[in-house]
Design a protein around this motif. Structure first.
Motif, mmCIF file in Angstrom:
data_model
loop_
_atom_site.group_PDB
_atom_site.id
_atom_site.type_symbol
_atom_site.label_atom_id
_atom_site.label_comp_id
_atom_site.label_asym_id
_atom_site.label_seq_id
_atom_site.Cartn_x
_atom_site.Cartn_y
_atom_site.Cartn_z
ATOM 1 N N LEU A 93 0.720 -1.217 -0.107
ATOM 2 C CA LEU A 93 0.062 0.012 0.005
ATOM 3 C C LEU A 93 0.778 1.183 0.141
ATOM 4 N N ILE A 94 1.934 1.075 0.826
ATOM 5 C CA ILE A 94 2.907 2.359 0.850
ATOM 6 C C ILE A 94 3.528 2.663 -0.505
ATOM 7 N N ARG A 95 3.830 1.468 -1.198
ATOM 8 C CA ARG A 95 4.729 1.629 -2.363
ATOM 9 C C ARG A 95 3.740 2.215 -3.400
ATOM 10 N N ALA A 96 2.532 1.842 -3.309
ATOM 11 C CA ALA A 96 1.705 2.213 -4.463
ATOM 12 C C ALA A 96 0.930 3.791 -4.218
ATOM 13 N N THR A 97 1.425 4.096 -2.945
ATOM 14 C CA THR A 97 0.674 5.547 -2.879
ATOM 15 C C THR A 97 1.818 6.446 -2.536
ATOM 16 N N ILE A 98 1.999 6.828 -1.185
ATOM 17 C CA ILE A 98 3.112 7.851 -0.986
ATOM 18 C C ILE A 98 4.469 7.535 -1.325
ATOM 19 N N PHE A 99 4.878 6.143 -1.418
ATOM 20 C CA PHE A 99 6.256 5.792 -1.882
ATOM 21 C C PHE A 99 6.430 6.189 -3.584
ATOM 22 N N LYS A 100 5.249 5.810 -4.237
ATOM 23 C CA LYS A 100 5.302 6.092 -5.701
ATOM 24 C C LYS A 100 5.343 7.416 -6.175
ATOM 25 N N HIS A 101 4.699 8.270 -5.314
ATOM 26 C CA HIS A 101 4.564 9.789 -5.525
ATOM 27 C C HIS A 101 5.785 10.740 -5.236
ATOM 28 N N PHE A 102 6.257 10.269 -4.175
ATOM 29 C CA PHE A 102 7.506 11.101 -3.623
ATOM 30 C C PHE A 102 8.614 10.654 -3.912
ATOM 31 N N CYS A 103 8.935 9.152 -4.086
ATOM 32 C CA CYS A 103 10.208 8.689 -4.277
ATOM 33 C C CYS A 103 10.264 7.965 -5.807
ATOM 34 N N GLY A 104 11.804 7.811 -6.233
ATOM 35 C CA GLY A 104 11.965 7.237 -7.410
ATOM 36 C C GLY A 104 11.916 5.631 -7.637
ATOM 37 N N GLY A 105 12.225 5.172 -6.309
ATOM 38 C CA GLY A 105 12.289 3.586 -6.349
ATOM 39 C C GLY A 105 13.114 3.300 -5.083
ATOM 40 N N GLU A 106 13.507 2.040 -5.047
ATOM 41 C CA GLU A 106 14.053 1.540 -3.979
ATOM 42 C C GLU A 106 15.711 1.419 -4.447
ATOM 43 N N THR A 107 16.107 1.466 -5.484
ATOM 44 C CA THR A 107 17.498 1.478 -6.007
ATOM 45 C C THR A 107 17.364 2.517 -7.215
ATOM 46 N N ILE A 108 18.673 2.667 -7.563
ATOM 47 C CA ILE A 108 19.148 3.683 -8.578
ATOM 48 C C ILE A 108 18.381 3.281 -10.087
ATOM 49 N N ARG A 109 18.417 1.817 -10.058
ATOM 50 C CA ARG A 109 17.937 1.295 -11.414
ATOM 51 C C ARG A 109 16.358 1.596 -11.363
ATOM 52 N N GLU A 110 15.801 1.429 -10.234
ATOM 53 C CA GLU A 110 14.445 1.449 -10.232
ATOM 54 C C GLU A 110 13.917 3.093 -10.394
ATOM 55 N N CYS A 111 15.009 4.170 -10.288
ATOM 56 C CA CYS A 111 14.639 5.309 -10.557
ATOM 57 C C CYS A 111 14.783 5.776 -11.998
ATOM 58 N N GLU A 112 15.171 5.126 -12.728
ATOM 59 C CA GLU A 112 15.400 5.253 -14.284
ATOM 60 C C GLU A 112 14.201 5.808 -14.904
ATOM 61 N N ASP A 113 13.114 5.065 -14.730
ATOM 62 C CA ASP A 113 11.868 5.716 -15.345
ATOM 63 C C ASP A 113 11.650 7.278 -14.885
ATOM 64 N N THR A 114 11.712 7.472 -13.698
ATOM 65 C CA THR A 114 11.565 8.857 -13.138
ATOM 66 C C THR A 114 12.555 9.671 -13.797
ATOM 67 N N ILE A 115 13.803 9.468 -13.987
ATOM 68 C CA ILE A 115 14.871 10.213 -14.419
ATOM 69 C C ILE A 115 14.491 10.474 -16.124
ATOM 70 N N ARG A 116 13.994 9.503 -16.591
ATOM 71 C CA ARG A 116 13.620 9.710 -18.026
ATOM 72 C C ARG A 116 12.349 10.597 -18.250
ATOM 73 N N SER A 117 11.364 10.535 -17.168
ATOM 74 C CA SER A 117 10.190 11.305 -17.271
ATOM 75 C C SER A 117 10.295 12.728 -17.070
ATOM 76 N N LEU A 118 11.318 13.074 -15.948
ATOM 77 C CA LEU A 118 11.745 14.535 -15.831
ATOM 78 C C LEU A 118 12.529 14.776 -17.082
ATOM 79 N N GLN A 119 13.365 14.042 -17.554
ATOM 80 C CA GLN A 119 14.323 14.649 -18.826
ATOM 81 C C GLN A 119 13.323 15.251 -19.866
ATOM 82 N N GLN A 120 12.191 14.412 -20.136
ATOM 83 C CA GLN A 120 11.520 14.770 -21.070
ATOM 84 C C GLN A 120 10.858 16.336 -21.055
#
Length: 408
Positions: free
Chosen positions: A70-97
């Motif tokens: 539940l935490i992952r799907a809500t507050i974590f998903k909104h305010f965090c990129g992921g649990e690892t650098i690799r999991e942040c890649e989608d956020t990095i690309r989204s911001l870059q666009q």
């Protein structure tokens, strides 16, 4: 003069800069993203929920109840990129666009052993390596308390005599900070040192100034953080600038309003010393804006990041750059906001060709919980912040509905 600081186009202006343009602000968000954000901010806006949420969540986690999903799907998903650098890649690309950079922020707190501190050092170095040759990650960051025991910093700030074991511990701690800054220098990547509580900040400041003197001779590599809700920090910027001028290095400064106000006031009252916090918000705003003016005035020898969710301060800085003929893309100035907040500032500033980077926190969900709870508590304490976020989301949802109807 530092190359690239001054623009050849003296006709830049802020007339077209609007923080109301929700199409630009939420272009990176799907309809589902907006819906999730709406209900999340509605929940955060309920002070009662924010107060009881942390103890209930911590209790559930200790019992092993299935609340992590539940935490992952809500507050974590909104305010965090992921649990690892690799999991942040989608956020990095989204911001870059949207031409917004990423600041990978390993948001682990409350550690208290040497192995954990070494692990954090190694993770910070990995964020530096990830930033190499990637313009979408222009800045990196770490907290000294992620690499040094809080109690040791307290003793140092208080001027207490360290035991032989503590002296050895302190040497190892300094070596960790030095190692991070050395790696950043070798890679040519900026690394910011976050601010801490006042009763350990003196030691953190000394460390930061030492690192700047070592590594900021030709380029601003290391930045210290100045919390302008402290009544002494505007003067600190000026004093540190004087030291930098005398010793021939560039001052790196991240300007924020502050993160520990209630804790600071409470401790000052309990221990009977004057509060280090400004008497009111107006005083904080005044010093923050004065710091922006001071840094832009000395842009050749001060590199700074304006970490703020305040629209007036963002507009002021944009106007100062234009007034002084400083290029929007000069390497000595960035705007910065947190992931999941104030997208109307970040993406509209980026659209106007200013340097912008979002803090993207990451780390194991359980370890990042203190950060997430603090974000929620701070947000409810900012008058009108949640209402502003909600109104912008509602406005964009309405705009999209009208657009769809117009296409039919």
């Amino acid at each position: 003069m530092v190359h690239g600081l001054w623009t050849n186009n003296m006709n830049q202006n802020t007339d077209h800069l609007s923080f109301e343009n929700t199409e630009i602000a939420f272009r990176h968000c799907s309809d589902a993203d907006l819906k999730r954000a709406y209900w999340l901010f509605r929940a955060i806006n309920l002070n009662f929920l924010v107060k009881i949420g942390p103890p209930i969540t911590n209790f559930a986690m200790r019992l092993g109840l299935p609340i992590k999903g539940l935490i992952r799907a809500t507050i974590f998903k909104h305010f965090c990129g992921g649990e690892t650098i690799r999991e942040c890649e989608d956020t990095i690309r989204s911001l870059q666009q949207g031409n917004v950079g990423t600041i990978l922020d390993y948001s682990i707190e409350g550690q208290d052993d040497e192995q954990a501190f070494d692990n954090t050092r190694d993770e910070i170095v990995r964020t530096i390596k990830r930033a190499v040759k990637d313009k979408s990650i222009p800045l990196t960051v770490f907290k000294v308390t992620g690499t040094i025991r809080f109690g040791l910093l307290e003793k140092l700030d208080a001027g207490a005599v360290l035991s032989p074991a503590e002296q050895e511990e302190w040497q190892k701690a300094q070596d960790r900070v030095l190692s991070i800054c050395e790696k950043a220098y070798a890679a040519g990547i900026t690394v910011m040192i976050d601010a801490e509580e006042t009763w350990i900040q003196k030691t953190v400041d000394a460390l930061a100034m030492d690192m700047m003197q070592r590594f900021n001779k030709e380029k601003a590599i290391v930045y210290n953080t100045y919390q302008l809700y402290r009544h002494d920090k505007l003067q600190s910027i000026k004093d540190d600038h004087a030291v930098a001028q005398k010793n021939g290095f560039i001052l790196g400064a991240k300007l924020v309003r502050g993160a520990y106000m209630e804790k600071e006031r409470k401790r000052a009252e309990e221990k009977g010393y004057p509060s280090p916090i400004q008497p009111d918000k107006k005083s904080t705003d005044s010093d923050y804006d004065a710091a922006l003016e001071y840094c832009t005035k000395h842009i050749e020898k001060i590199a700074f990041v304006a970490g703020t969710h305040n629209e007036e301060s963002c507009r002021l800085l944009a106007e100062l750059l234009n007034k002084k003929g400083i290029d929007h893309k000069n390497p000595h100035v960035y705007f910065s906001q947190l992931l999941g907040m104030s997208d109307n500032l970040s993406f509209n500033l980026a659209d106007a060709k200013y340097n912008v980077a979002k803090y993207v926190p990451y780390g194991p969900i359980k370890a990042v919980l203190p950060y997430l709870f603090r974000r929620a508590q701070e947000n409810t304490a900012i008058a009108g912040q949640m209402s502003r976020e909600l109104s912008l989301i509602v406005k964009e949802v309405g705009r999209r509905r009208l657009t769809v109807k117009g296409e039919r």
